[in-house]
Scaffold this motif. Sequence first.
Motif, PDB file in Angstrom:
ATOM      1  N   ASN A  64      -0.388  11.740   1.115  1.00  0.00           N
ATOM      2  CA  ASN A  64       1.012  12.053   0.816  1.00  0.00           C
ATOM      3  C   ASN A  64       1.483  11.350  -0.460  1.00  0.00           C
ATOM      4  O   ASN A  64       2.578  10.789  -0.517  1.00  0.00           O
ATOM      5  CB  ASN A  64       1.912  11.687   2.002  1.00  0.00           C
ATOM      6  CG  ASN A  64       3.255  12.365   1.923  1.00  0.00           C
ATOM      7  OD1 ASN A  64       3.404  13.395   1.279  1.00  0.00           O
ATOM      8  ND2 ASN A  64       4.247  11.786   2.572  1.00  0.00           N
ATOM      9  N   LEU A  65       0.650  11.384  -1.493  1.00  0.00           N
ATOM     10  CA  LEU A  65       0.972  10.750  -2.769  1.00  0.00           C
ATOM     11  C   LEU A  65       1.911  11.634  -3.574  1.00  0.00           C
ATOM     12  O   LEU A  65       1.762  12.859  -3.592  1.00  0.00           O
ATOM     13  CB  LEU A  65      -0.297  10.496  -3.582  1.00  0.00           C
ATOM     14  CG  LEU A  65      -1.364   9.623  -2.947  1.00  0.00           C
ATOM     15  CD1 LEU A  65      -2.578   9.529  -3.867  1.00  0.00           C
ATOM     16  CD2 LEU A  65      -0.828   8.246  -2.618  1.00  0.00           C
ATOM     17  N   HIS A  66       2.863  11.012  -4.221  1.00  0.00           N
ATOM     18  CA  HIS A  66       3.716  11.741  -5.149  1.00  0.00           C
ATOM     19  C   HIS A  66       4.155  10.816  -6.277  1.00  0.00           C
ATOM     20  O   HIS A  66       4.198   9.599  -6.131  1.00  0.00           O
ATOM     21  CB  HIS A  66       4.923  12.378  -4.443  1.00  0.00           C
ATOM     22  CG  HIS A  66       5.840  11.410  -3.785  1.00  0.00           C
ATOM     23  ND1 HIS A  66       5.603  10.884  -2.538  1.00  0.00           N
ATOM     24  CD2 HIS A  66       6.993  10.857  -4.214  1.00  0.00           C
ATOM     25  CE1 HIS A  66       6.582  10.055  -2.224  1.00  0.00           C
ATOM     26  NE2 HIS A  66       7.432  10.015  -3.217  1.00  0.00           N
ATOM     27  N   MET A  67       4.459  11.455  -7.399  1.00  0.00           N
ATOM     28  CA  MET A  67       4.847  10.748  -8.599  1.00  0.00           C
ATOM     29  C   MET A  67       6.334  10.433  -8.521  1.00  0.00           C
ATOM     30  O   MET A  67       7.156  11.333  -8.381  1.00  0.00           O
ATOM     31  CB  MET A  67       4.565  11.650  -9.807  1.00  0.00           C
ATOM     32  CG  MET A  67       4.387  10.933 -11.074  1.00  0.00           C
ATOM     33  SD  MET A  67       4.026  12.036 -12.470  1.00  0.00           S
ATOM     34  CE  MET A  67       2.673  13.024 -11.889  1.00  0.00           C
ATOM     35  N   LYS A  68       6.670   9.176  -8.586  1.00  0.00           N
ATOM     36  CA  LYS A  68       8.079   8.772  -8.529  1.00  0.00           C
ATOM     37  C   LYS A  68       8.658   8.700  -9.939  1.00  0.00           C
ATOM     38  O   LYS A  68       9.678   9.291 -10.216  1.00  0.00           O
ATOM     39  CB  LYS A  68       8.198   7.420  -7.806  1.00  0.00           C
ATOM     40  CG  LYS A  68       9.594   6.944  -7.621  1.00  0.00           C
ATOM     41  CD  LYS A  68      10.348   7.800  -6.638  1.00  0.00           C
ATOM     42  CE  LYS A  68      11.727   7.213  -6.402  1.00  0.00           C
ATOM     43  NZ  LYS A  68      12.562   8.060  -5.619  1.00  0.00           N
ATOM     44  N   ARG A 127       0.816  -1.223   0.000  1.00  0.00           N
ATOM     45  CA  ARG A 127       0.000   0.000   0.000  1.00  0.00           C
ATOM     46  C   ARG A 127       0.843   1.263   0.000  1.00  0.00           C
ATOM     47  O   ARG A 127       0.367   2.353   0.290  1.00  0.00           O
ATOM     48  CB  ARG A 127      -0.976   0.032   1.175  1.00  0.00           C
ATOM     49  CG  ARG A 127      -2.068  -1.006   1.055  1.00  0.00           C
ATOM     50  CD  ARG A 127      -3.071  -0.906   2.143  1.00  0.00           C
ATOM     51  NE  ARG A 127      -3.774   0.370   2.069  1.00  0.00           N
ATOM     52  CZ  ARG A 127      -4.637   0.776   2.996  1.00  0.00           C
ATOM     53  NH1 ARG A 127      -4.873   0.027   4.046  1.00  0.00           N
ATOM     54  NH2 ARG A 127      -5.259   1.924   2.871  1.00  0.00           N
ATOM     55  N   ARG A 128       2.120   1.165  -0.315  1.00  0.00           N
ATOM     56  CA  ARG A 128       3.042   2.308  -0.324  1.00  0.00           C
ATOM     57  C   ARG A 128       3.569   2.645  -1.707  1.00  0.00           C
ATOM     58  O   ARG A 128       4.096   3.730  -1.920  1.00  0.00           O
ATOM     59  CB  ARG A 128       4.242   2.034   0.595  1.00  0.00           C
ATOM     60  CG  ARG A 128       3.880   1.965   2.042  1.00  0.00           C
ATOM     61  CD  ARG A 128       3.780   3.355   2.567  1.00  0.00           C
ATOM     62  NE  ARG A 128       3.353   3.363   3.956  1.00  0.00           N
ATOM     63  CZ  ARG A 128       2.865   4.422   4.549  1.00  0.00           C
ATOM     64  NH1 ARG A 128       2.717   5.551   3.893  1.00  0.00           N
ATOM     65  NH2 ARG A 128       2.492   4.374   5.798  1.00  0.00           N
ATOM     66  N   LYS A 129       3.450   1.714  -2.648  1.00  0.00           N
ATOM     67  CA  LYS A 129       3.991   1.932  -3.984  1.00  0.00           C
ATOM     68  C   LYS A 129       3.060   1.287  -5.000  1.00  0.00           C
ATOM     69  O   LYS A 129       2.757   0.095  -4.910  1.00  0.00           O
ATOM     70  CB  LYS A 129       5.388   1.324  -4.084  1.00  0.00           C
ATOM     71  CG  LYS A 129       6.072   1.534  -5.404  1.00  0.00           C
ATOM     72  CD  LYS A 129       7.469   0.931  -5.353  1.00  0.00           C
ATOM     73  CE  LYS A 129       8.196   1.112  -6.660  1.00  0.00           C
ATOM     74  NZ  LYS A 129       9.525   0.494  -6.616  1.00  0.00           N
ATOM     75  N   PHE A 151      -3.390  15.733 -10.611  1.00  0.00           N
ATOM     76  CA  PHE A 151      -2.893  15.040  -9.429  1.00  0.00           C
ATOM     77  C   PHE A 151      -2.566  16.044  -8.335  1.00  0.00           C
ATOM     78  O   PHE A 151      -2.324  17.224  -8.599  1.00  0.00           O
ATOM     79  CB  PHE A 151      -1.644  14.200  -9.759  1.00  0.00           C
ATOM     80  CG  PHE A 151      -0.432  14.994 -10.148  1.00  0.00           C
ATOM     81  CD1 PHE A 151       0.516  15.333  -9.196  1.00  0.00           C
ATOM     82  CD2 PHE A 151      -0.240  15.395 -11.454  1.00  0.00           C
ATOM     83  CE1 PHE A 151       1.641  16.056  -9.540  1.00  0.00           C
ATOM     84  CE2 PHE A 151       0.878  16.113 -11.813  1.00  0.00           C
ATOM     85  CZ  PHE A 151       1.819  16.444 -10.854  1.00  0.00           C
ATOM     86  N   ASP A 152      -2.625  15.568  -7.114  1.00  0.00           N
ATOM     87  CA  ASP A 152      -2.141  16.300  -5.945  1.00  0.00           C
ATOM     88  C   ASP A 152      -1.737  15.265  -4.908  1.00  0.00           C
ATOM     89  O   ASP A 152      -1.611  14.093  -5.233  1.00  0.00           O
ATOM     90  CB  ASP A 152      -3.171  17.312  -5.428  1.00  0.00           C
ATOM     91  CG  ASP A 152      -4.464  16.679  -4.950  1.00  0.00           C
ATOM     92  OD1 ASP A 152      -4.477  15.471  -4.651  1.00  0.00           O
ATOM     93  OD2 ASP A 152      -5.469  17.389  -4.862  1.00  0.00           O
ATOM     94  N   ILE A 179       3.606   5.611  -8.368  1.00  0.00           N
ATOM     95  CA  ILE A 179       3.106   6.538  -7.352  1.00  0.00           C
ATOM     96  C   ILE A 179       3.508   5.991  -5.995  1.00  0.00           C
ATOM     97  O   ILE A 179       3.312   4.806  -5.720  1.00  0.00           O
ATOM     98  CB  ILE A 179       1.573   6.683  -7.433  1.00  0.00           C
ATOM     99  CG1 ILE A 179       1.168   7.245  -8.795  1.00  0.00           C
ATOM    100  CG2 ILE A 179       1.046   7.544  -6.292  1.00  0.00           C
ATOM    101  CD1 ILE A 179      -0.313   7.239  -9.041  1.00  0.00           C
ATOM    102  N   GLN A 180       4.058   6.866  -5.149  1.00  0.00           N
ATOM    103  CA  GLN A 180       4.419   6.461  -3.796  1.00  0.00           C
ATOM    104  C   GLN A 180       3.630   7.287  -2.794  1.00  0.00           C
ATOM    105  O   GLN A 180       3.249   8.415  -3.064  1.00  0.00           O
ATOM    106  CB  GLN A 180       5.912   6.638  -3.554  1.00  0.00           C
ATOM    107  CG  GLN A 180       6.743   5.639  -4.302  1.00  0.00           C
ATOM    108  CD  GLN A 180       8.213   5.724  -3.954  1.00  0.00           C
ATOM    109  OE1 GLN A 180       8.714   6.776  -3.595  1.00  0.00           O
ATOM    110  NE2 GLN A 180       8.904   4.604  -4.064  1.00  0.00           N
TER     111      GLN A 180
END
Length: 101
Positions: free
Chosen positions: A59-63, A25-27, A39-40, A74-75
């Motif tokens: 705290n999602l961000h594009m890796k 559930r982290r990546k 996205f945000d 997405i992490q």
Amino acid sequence: MPYEKQLYQGERETKREHDLKLKDRRKLEVTGVLDVDSFDTEEFLLKTTAGYLLIRGHNLHMKNLNVDEGFLTIQGKIHSFDYIDENKQNQAKGIFSKLFK
């Protein structure tokens, strides 16, 4: 030329496979990505070869993003992901319009 771009876009949509791979559930690794609509840190809206995909979390961000190959990582803390039908698409975009006012 716009006409050629439409032909190329159609080729990308039909030849790509679409897969999701979630790790702890982290990546989240997604293939078959055609475009990132918005996205945000809480939500991502992706256009994939299987339709629109809404990913929610914290705290999602594009890796990694490679639209040419159709790959996105997405992490963050993934809470849910949902495919959006055509009639639900406007509702999802309404969520983002509220966030970016």
